[in-house]
Design a protein around this motif. Structure first.
Motif, PDB file in Angstrom:
ATOM      1  N   THR A 154       0.842  -1.212   0.000  1.00  0.00           N
ATOM      2  CA  THR A 154       0.000   0.000   0.000  1.00  0.00           C
ATOM      3  C   THR A 154       0.870   1.252   0.000  1.00  0.00           C
ATOM      4  N   THR A 155       1.966   1.209   0.758  1.00  0.00           N
ATOM      5  CA  THR A 155       2.826   2.392   0.810  1.00  0.00           C
ATOM      6  C   THR A 155       3.430   2.675  -0.551  1.00  0.00           C
ATOM      7  N   GLU A 156       3.898   1.612  -1.208  1.00  0.00           N
ATOM      8  CA  GLU A 156       4.490   1.821  -2.532  1.00  0.00           C
ATOM      9  C   GLU A 156       3.466   2.452  -3.471  1.00  0.00           C
ATOM     10  N   GLN A 157       2.252   1.914  -3.457  1.00  0.00           N
ATOM     11  CA  GLN A 157       1.217   2.465  -4.342  1.00  0.00           C
ATOM     12  C   GLN A 157       0.918   3.913  -3.994  1.00  0.00           C
ATOM     13  N   ALA A 158       0.835   4.206  -2.701  1.00  0.00           N
ATOM     14  CA  ALA A 158       0.515   5.573  -2.297  1.00  0.00           C
ATOM     15  C   ALA A 158       1.582   6.546  -2.786  1.00  0.00           C
ATOM     16  N   PHE A 159       2.850   6.145  -2.693  1.00  0.00           N
ATOM     17  CA  PHE A 159       3.917   7.048  -3.134  1.00  0.00           C
ATOM     18  C   PHE A 159       3.966   7.155  -4.655  1.00  0.00           C
ATOM     19  N   ARG A 160       3.686   6.040  -5.326  1.00  0.00           N
ATOM     20  CA  ARG A 160       3.698   6.102  -6.787  1.00  0.00           C
ATOM     21  C   ARG A 160       2.575   6.970  -7.324  1.00  0.00           C
ATOM     22  N   ALA A 161       1.498   7.102  -6.536  1.00  0.00           N
ATOM     23  CA  ALA A 161       0.358   7.879  -7.013  1.00  0.00           C
ATOM     24  C   ALA A 161       0.593   9.390  -6.896  1.00  0.00           C
ATOM     25  N   VAL A 162       1.639   9.796  -6.189  1.00  0.00           N
ATOM     26  CA  VAL A 162       1.916  11.230  -6.084  1.00  0.00           C
ATOM     27  C   VAL A 162       2.412  11.729  -7.446  1.00  0.00           C
ATOM     28  N   PRO A 163       1.832  12.845  -7.945  1.00  0.00           N
ATOM     29  CA  PRO A 163       2.267  13.338  -9.260  1.00  0.00           C
ATOM     30  C   PRO A 163       3.776  13.547  -9.293  1.00  0.00           C
ATOM     31  N   LYS A 164       4.421  13.126 -10.379  1.00  0.00           N
ATOM     32  CA  LYS A 164       5.878  13.186 -10.399  1.00  0.00           C
ATOM     33  C   LYS A 164       6.384  14.620 -10.510  1.00  0.00           C
ATOM     34  N   GLU A 165       5.493  15.545 -10.901  1.00  0.00           N
ATOM     35  CA  GLU A 165       5.890  16.956 -10.952  1.00  0.00           C
ATOM     36  C   GLU A 165       6.277  17.467  -9.560  1.00  0.00           C
ATOM     37  N   GLN A 166       5.648  16.887  -8.533  1.00  0.00           N
ATOM     38  CA  GLN A 166       5.975  17.299  -7.171  1.00  0.00           C
ATOM     39  C   GLN A 166       7.437  17.001  -6.869  1.00  0.00           C
ATOM     40  N   LYS A 167       7.861  15.830  -7.307  1.00  0.00           N
ATOM     41  CA  LYS A 167       9.234  15.426  -7.051  1.00  0.00           C
ATOM     42  C   LYS A 167      10.197  16.310  -7.840  1.00  0.00           C
ATOM     43  N   GLU A 168       9.837  16.579  -9.097  1.00  0.00           N
ATOM     44  CA  GLU A 168      10.700  17.415  -9.936  1.00  0.00           C
ATOM     45  C   GLU A 168      10.871  18.793  -9.317  1.00  0.00           C
ATOM     46  N   ALA A 169       9.732  19.340  -8.820  1.00  0.00           N
ATOM     47  CA  ALA A 169       9.806  20.662  -8.212  1.00  0.00           C
ATOM     48  C   ALA A 169      10.782  20.637  -7.035  1.00  0.00           C
ATOM     49  N   GLY A 170      10.735  19.549  -6.271  1.00  0.00           N
ATOM     50  CA  GLY A 170      11.638  19.435  -5.134  1.00  0.00           C
ATOM     51  C   GLY A 170      13.093  19.364  -5.560  1.00  0.00           C
ATOM     52  N   TYR A 171      13.360  18.553  -6.570  1.00  0.00           N
ATOM     53  CA  TYR A 171      14.734  18.448  -7.069  1.00  0.00           C
ATOM     54  C   TYR A 171      15.238  19.801  -7.546  1.00  0.00           C
ATOM     55  N   ALA A 172      14.392  20.481  -8.317  1.00  0.00           N
ATOM     56  CA  ALA A 172      14.839  21.737  -8.913  1.00  0.00           C
ATOM     57  C   ALA A 172      15.096  22.788  -7.851  1.00  0.00           C
ATOM     58  N   LEU A 173      14.468  22.621  -6.689  1.00  0.00           N
ATOM     59  CA  LEU A 173      14.683  23.592  -5.617  1.00  0.00           C
ATOM     60  C   LEU A 173      15.945  23.253  -4.825  1.00  0.00           C
ATOM     61  N   GLY A 174      16.628  22.184  -5.209  1.00  0.00           N
ATOM     62  CA  GLY A 174      17.863  21.816  -4.525  1.00  0.00           C
ATOM     63  C   GLY A 174      17.616  21.097  -3.212  1.00  0.00           C
ATOM     64  N   LEU A 175      16.556  20.279  -3.160  1.00  0.00           N
ATOM     65  CA  LEU A 175      16.315  19.509  -1.950  1.00  0.00           C
ATOM     66  C   LEU A 175      16.942  18.137  -2.110  1.00  0.00           C
ATOM     67  N   SER A 176      17.329  17.540  -0.975  1.00  0.00           N
ATOM     68  CA  SER A 176      17.830  16.175  -1.058  1.00  0.00           C
ATOM     69  C   SER A 176      16.641  15.250  -1.276  1.00  0.00           C
ATOM     70  N   LYS A 177      16.931  14.072  -1.790  1.00  0.00           N
ATOM     71  CA  LYS A 177      15.871  13.123  -2.090  1.00  0.00           C
ATOM     72  C   LYS A 177      15.062  12.776  -0.833  1.00  0.00           C
ATOM     73  N   TRP A 178      15.770  12.571   0.264  1.00  0.00           N
ATOM     74  CA  TRP A 178      15.098  12.205   1.500  1.00  0.00           C
ATOM     75  C   TRP A 178      14.187  13.320   1.979  1.00  0.00           C
ATOM     76  N   LYS A 179      14.656  14.561   1.826  1.00  0.00           N
ATOM     77  CA  LYS A 179      13.821  15.705   2.207  1.00  0.00           C
ATOM     78  C   LYS A 179      12.577  15.753   1.326  1.00  0.00           C
ATOM     79  N   ILE A 180      12.745  15.472   0.039  1.00  0.00           N
ATOM     80  CA  ILE A 180      11.594  15.457  -0.865  1.00  0.00           C
ATOM     81  C   ILE A 180      10.601  14.398  -0.410  1.00  0.00           C
ATOM     82  N   ILE A 181      11.127  13.207  -0.072  1.00  0.00           N
ATOM     83  CA  ILE A 181      10.248  12.115   0.335  1.00  0.00           C
ATOM     84  C   ILE A 181       9.480  12.477   1.597  1.00  0.00           C
TER      85      ILE A 181
END
Lengths: 301, 251, 308
Positions: A154-181
């Motif tokens: 269920t956790t994997e599905q819940a995280f996969r369902a988050v729009p990937k643009e959210q992650k991109e926005a985090g990366y572009a802002l210079g956040l670490s992956k863990w902080k994004i998660i």
């Protein structure tokens, strides 16, 4: 001729399908009705709070109810960090390849293991080898094993369902992956995580086979005024044996000696089913509320 | 702003496919560079490689150099997180975080250690002002960012990118999902922001490129065909391919 | 470079050298290590389950000298001398197969009703019903079997009421939700054009269902049945409560019988660890474990067929 025959076959098939579909609904209504009608008459405050009687009638399910709730809490304390962590790994860190396939297979196999086998494993490793004895802690760990694969999925599905643009926005802002998660994806995934966790709780609550040989089938006399977790009569001592409601239903049915064993089983079943219904409805409701809160709410901080 | 920023022989591969083919391109200071070309010409991929966003795609591989101030950003030893803190990015589809308007902006600075409420308030206000959004949202900073309109969300994303003081801003078709009024606001914004930072914008819309950019580069099939002052590209391009595209003969 | 002059700006040399000291650097490792530990723990758990159950289960054959032939074909189970597990193995397979035979067609009807006959309303009625059914704990199913199905069989069909018939009826209701929801998902995933083109050719709905829809998604439908069987095979308490628990191969469906799980449930607590009797119970647990692998492999094979 042919067309007429085909039309008749169609009609018959439709009737048969509808009949069986309705039969299933009837079975459900019958089951729930039976459990609740049979059991409701027996449920009262005394039944819910007093201790069971071995030989005489009039026993209650108080300690069992408490044990079930406490065991659920202990199990969630173990499962949630592990299950969420595993699910996050699968959704965010696992790279497609052999290792990931192996992990997927493991999750699948683990979720298909009969719960009695997990109970036996608990008996061998947790109860005997780790020396936990028949205890809440051993029971909680066995239930965690039983529940982990579902939680990971269920956790994997819940995280996969988050729009990937959210992650991109985090990366572009210079956040670490863990902080994004933890700060960006987790809040968005939280509604589904909560729903999934509550549904899993329903499963934990009703499980008995994995507990018979881990949490045990007896409940020592409890002193509800003693909240020292180390004292053997304390309800919150995690090392004491604890019979849960589901195990109690089984025991009363198969070896109950009390004259009102049938009534106790009926009452306990009704309590169990009503609580699980509450879990299911609660999960849906909370999921919706949380979704609204985290997305389009008026005020959030 | 004497720093140099540009690429040298930059190629991006998706598996075996070379999506961007050895592009060398310089982005002058205090100016807007537009990347134009038909769909699939590699302009967006090129843009994404400038802040190493392609690192997040496991299939993608980038070769060549990205020079900034004399050092190579494409060097594996470079700390991409710090790099990205200096290069902001905004996409076609607005992607505000599922958080309040205030927290969308304050998130980056807070992550970088700014804890004082007063300073954060200041940054939020400044960033929103720069993105020409402040007057519209100053009374509702605690509302969800998703309650904003599409155009407002896009300006919020720009404000969010500005909140960490980048010196380069990458825009990937920032206005193509917006209505004409919002598009106009974004274009105005670009013209104002270029005084403070370098802007690279990918656009489908040639009028937009002509309106906002100082330099224009034309991409075709992963190659850069021509790059020059925008006036020159749109009035008198050197290359026949560019001319065909500009005059609307294909693309 | 007015902007850059402030504290937030860094030149490229900083970017390289400071890597180790930075917050985000160790933060990245915390995340990676934490989630990896969770996954490794899963692996450790499964390996240890397989290892411990196997080592105990194999001891019957290697240390106690019970022959494989005796275990798998012997008909007598006597805790002191003979350990023929055939009655339990046949009991387990009988209830599982019969339950699948009952629940498979029923589940298919329910799934067809939800997706083909009344896609909107049917789903709204049946979906919650199926989900609620799947939430009912197995002991409650056992209790219902004991208080409804067993007396019913005793009064109207004959025998004591306990037996394979009661067991497979209880199990079929238990696995119905699993089968129905997987089948409904499979049917719903079918592209709509397939049905329309068949109906447009003049086929009736039943012809479309039986000749186009079902053959196309057959592997996925069977996946539902196999997963249901896996659940039935491993179910312990509900079956134990209604099957009668007599250790012999039953002559009829209404005669008292036993399964692997019911025997383990009843006897594990009453035998001493390390005794032959106890080890034989572990061998039965090992059979359960191996059957789980068989079911998983079957599901995988069906999924592969489904993709092609």
């Amino acid at each position: 001729m042919m067309i007429k025959k085909a039309k008749r076959a169609d009609k018959i098939a439709t009737i048969v399908i509808c009949f069986f579909a309705m039969l299933i609904v009837a079975i459900l209504v019958g089951l729930l009705g039976f459990i609740i009608v049979r059991g409701l008459g027996h449920i009262n405050w005394h039944f819910l709070t007093s201790a069971p009687q071995m030989i005489r009638g009039g026993g209650g399910i108080g300690p069992q109810l408490f044990n079930s709730v406490f065991l659920l809490i202990l199990t969630l304390i173990i499962t949630v960090p592990l299950g969420w962590g595993g699910g996050i790994y699968m959704a965010e860190y696992a790279k497609p390849g052999k290792i990931t396939n192996v992990i997927r297979l493991v999750v699948e196999v683990l979720s298909s293991f009969p719960s009695i086998v997990i109970g036996l494993f608990g008996l061998l490793v947790l109860v005997n080898a780790f020396g936990l004895g028949f205890s809440l802690l051993a029971g909680a760990m066995a239930l965690a094993v039983f529940n982990l694969p579902l939680m990971v999925r269920t956790t994997e599905q819940a995280f996969r369902a988050v729009p990937k643009e959210q992650k991109e926005a985090g990366y572009a802002l210079g956040l670490s992956k863990w902080k994004i998660i933890t700060s960006i994806l987790l809040p968005v995934a939280l509604p589904s995580l909560i729903t999934g966790t509550i549904l899993a709780s329903g499963r934990i609550f009703g499980e008995a086979a994995a507990l018979m040989f881990t949490a045990g089938m007896s409940s020592p006399p409890l002193d509800f005024t003693d909240w020292n977790p180390l004292s053997s009569r304390s309800p919150i001592n995690p090392l004491r044996p604890a019979e849960t409601l589901a195990v109690h239903i089984w025991k009363v049915n198969s070896e109950g000696l009390a004259p009102d064993a049938k009534e106790i089983a009926a009452g306990a079943s009704a309590v169990l089913v009503i609580l699980i219904l509450c879990f299911n409805l609660g999960a849906r409701w909370l999921g919706r509320v949380a979704y609204r809160k985290f997305t389009a709410a008026k005020r959030i901080d | 702003m004497s720093q140099a920023f540009g690429t040298e022989h930059l190629s991006v591969f998706y598996g075996d496919f070379e999506a961007v083919k050895g592009i060398s391109l310089e982005f002058p200071a205090q100016s807007v560079t537009a990347l134009i070309g038909p769909s699939g010409c590699g302009k967006s991929t090129f843009l994404r490689s400038l802040n190493r966003m392609n690192d997040t795609i496991s299939q993608a591989r980038t070769t060549g150099h990205i020079w900034m101030n004399g050092s190579d950003l494409n060097d594996p030893a470079t700390d991409v997180i710090k790099l990205r803190q200096q290069i902001g990015m905004v996409w076609q589809k607005p992607n505000p975080f599922f958080k309040s308007i205030y927290n969308n902006i304050a998130f980056g600075p807070r992550y970088r250690g700014m804890k004082k409420k007063k300073q954060l308030d200041e940054i939020v206000e400044n960033s929103l002002r720069k993105a020409a959004l402040w007057d519209e949202v100053k009374d509702r900073l605690n509302e969800s960012a998703l309650s904003l309109s599409g155009g407002q969300q896009q300006r919020l994303c720009i404000a969010r990118a500005l909140s960490v003081n980048p010196n380069i801003l990458l825009l990937d078709e920032p206005a193509s999902a917006l209505d004409p009024v919002s598009t106009g606001k974004i274009e105005e914004l670009i013209s104002e922001l270029k005084n403070e930072l370098r802007i690279v914008i990918v656009t489908h819309n040639m009028q937009q490129a002509a309106r906002v950019s100082d330099y224009t580069a034309y991409f075709y099939l992963g190659k850069m065909i021509e790059r020059d002052k925008t006036d020159k590209i749109f009035t008198n391009p050197e290359n026949k391919l560019t001319q065909d595209y500009i005059s609307g003969r294909f693309g | 470079m007015g902007q850059m002059g402030k504290s937030t700006s860094l030149n490229h040399n900083d970017m390289k050298k400071s890597k180790r000291r930075e917050k985000h650097y160790w933060e990245e490792w915390v995340g990676r290590i934490y989630t990896s530990i969770c996954v490794v723990l899963l692996l450790v758990v499964i390996v240890s389950i397989v290892f411990f159950v196997s080592s105990k289960g194999l001891a019957t054959f290697f240390e106690n000298g019970v022959s494989l032939k005796e275990f798998f074909t012997g008909r007598t189970w006597n805790p002191d001398e003979s350990f023929g597990a055939l009655p339990f193995i046949t009991g387990s397979f009988a209830v599982t197969l019969l339950a699948a035979l009952i629940a498979g067609p029923l589940g298919l009807c329910a799934a067809l009703f939800m997706t083909e006959i009344l896609p909107g309303r049917g789903k709204r009625i049946l979906q919650p019903a199926v989900e609620l059914l799947s939430g009912i704990p197995s002991v409650v199913y056992g209790f219902i079997g004991l208080s409804v199905i067993v007396p019913f069989i005793r009064d109207y069909i004959g025998g004591q009421g306990f037996g394979i018939l009661a067991g497979c009826l209880v199990l079929s209701i238990m696995i119905l939700p699993t089968i129905t929801s997987i089948m409904a998902d499979a049917l719903a995933s079918l592209p709509g054009g397939l049905r329309e083109s068949s109906l447009a050719l003049g086929a009736t709905r039943w012809q479309t269902i039986s000749r186009v829809v079902i053959p196309t998604v057959l592997p996925a439908l069977l996946t539902g049945v196999v997963l249901g069987m896996a659940r039935a095979f491993g179910e312990a308490l509900a079956v134990q409560m209604v099957i009668g628990n007599a250790p012999h191969v039953p002559g009829s469906l209404t005669e008292s019988a036993a399964t692997l799980t019911s025997t383990i449930t009843l006897s594990m607590g009453n035998t001493a660890m390390g005794s032959v009797h106890n080890n034989a119970l572990w061998s039965m647990a090992l059979v359960l474990l191996l059957m789980t692998f068989v079911f998983v492999i079957l599901v995988r094979l069906l999924e592969r067929r489904n993709r092609i």
